[in-house]
Write a protein that holds these residues in place. Structure first.
Motif, PDB file in Angstrom:
ATOM      1  N   SER A  92      -8.807   5.020   0.078  1.00 26.75           N
ATOM      2  CA  SER A  92      -7.863   5.575  -0.890  1.00 26.75           C
ATOM      3  C   SER A  92      -8.599   6.423  -1.922  1.00 26.75           C
ATOM      4  CB  SER A  92      -7.128   4.432  -1.600  1.00 26.75           C
ATOM      5  OG  SER A  92      -7.975   3.847  -2.589  1.00 26.75           O
TER       6      SER A  92
ATOM      7  N   GLU B 297       0.295   4.248  -2.622  1.00 28.10           N
ATOM      8  CA  GLU B 297       0.123   5.640  -2.203  1.00 28.10           C
ATOM      9  C   GLU B 297       1.105   6.554  -2.926  1.00 28.10           C
ATOM     10  OE1 GLU B 297       0.484   5.366   2.012  1.00 28.10           O
ATOM     11  OE2 GLU B 297      -1.569   4.622   2.291  1.00 28.10           O
TER      12      GLU B 297
ATOM     13  N   TRP C   7      -8.319  -0.403   3.128  1.00 27.67           N
ATOM     14  CA  TRP C   7      -7.399   0.605   2.601  1.00 27.67           C
ATOM     15  C   TRP C   7      -7.905   1.145   1.267  1.00 27.67           C
ATOM     16  CZ3 TRP C   7      -4.745   1.088  -1.940  1.00 27.67           C
ATOM     17  CH2 TRP C   7      -3.816   2.140  -1.993  1.00 27.67           C
TER      18      TRP C   7
ATOM     19  N   THR D  41       0.810  -1.221   0.000  1.00 24.89           N
ATOM     20  CA  THR D  41       0.000   0.000   0.000  1.00 24.89           C
ATOM     21  C   THR D  41       0.842   1.269   0.000  1.00 24.89           C
ATOM     22  OG1 THR D  41      -0.215  -0.172   2.401  1.00 24.89           O
ATOM     23  CG2 THR D  41      -1.999  -1.100   1.067  1.00 24.89           C
TER      24      THR D  41
END
Length: 250
Positions: free
Chosen positions: A81, A47, A77, A43
């Protein structure tokens, strides 16, 4: 299996490519993280990718995921996001068919992944299917369609299997060790696909795409109206058009 030892270097290269080419387009109206395996990235690297691309004017941000990558934590997540559309490669809900094409997930994995994405709050879910698979029958295809419809996706994409030269399945067919449905059976499968989706509220808006009302893929549709787009990463391609809207595909 994805080779993760170069993942960070891949994102470094992706950023360098975008910095070098960002003046080719205005700020994108859609962003598509594709290729089938972005969900294999950690992740923190995802990002980083989101921090590279300007997202302020992006009305649709899609990420492709594999069922085996989805956990409750990862689904949560995604929901937090910038992603507002998830496309998951289910392909089939028959374990023998999945094994025949070398998929790492099972039918139960795909169902569980869809349920986790739903529970996390993903409200725009697209599921990808393939028909004409080795060992597939019209009946098993109908079972897959029924199972997928029960997952209540907003969008379906379904493609007939193509045996490309140089692939494992192509080599097996040339060797006479691969049994695939006949052209007539594949045509019947497609007819069932069109009928079942229509009966369940899906609009058939492209050859292979079906959407509930209001859930057509903006990004996919842009290919058909010659919207220009910028492709980033290995194997990606771009289109330099003349219309004002733009999208980014990674």
């Amino acid at each position: 299996m994805p080779r993760m030892e170069k993942a960070s270097e891949f994102v470094d290269a992706l950023e360098r490519e975008y910095r070098a080419r960002r003046n080719e387009i205005v700020e994108p109206s859609t962003v598509y993280l594709g290729g089938g395996t972005p969900s294999a990235l950690p992740t923190d690297l995802l990002e980083r990718i989101f921090s590279i691309i300007p997202l302020e004017n992006a009305k649709e941000i899609t990420m492709e995921v594999n069922p085996e990558d989805i956990t409750e934590r990862f689904a949560d997540w995604i929901a937090q996001s910038p992603v507002n559309r998830v496309s998951m490669g289910v392909q089939s809900l028959n374990d023998e068919e999945l094994t025949a094409i070398g998929r790492r997930h099972s039918a139960s994995d795909a169902i569980r992944a869809a349920e986790m994405l739903r529970s996390a709050g993903i409200s725009n879910l697209s599921l990808d299917l393939i028909f004409g698979l080795p060992g597939q029958t019209v009946g098993s295809w109908q079972d897959t369609l029924a199972g997928v419809i029960a997952l209540n996706p907003q969008h379906l994409s379904a493609y007939a299997l193509m045996l490309e030269p140089g692939t494992r399945l192509w080599a097996k067919q040339k060797a006479g060790t691969l049994s695939v449905p006949s052209e007539q059976e594949v045509a019947t499968m497609y007819a069932h696909l069109c009928s079942i989706t229509a009966n369940n509220g899906f609009e058939h808006y492209e050859i292979s795409n079906f959407a509930k009302k209001g859930f057509r893929s903006v990004h996919n549709s842009s290919y058909w109206d010659l919207t220009p787009y910028l492709g980033l990463g290995p194997g990606a391609h771009s289109f330099d058009g003349t219309t004002p809207d733009h999208c980014v595909i990674i």
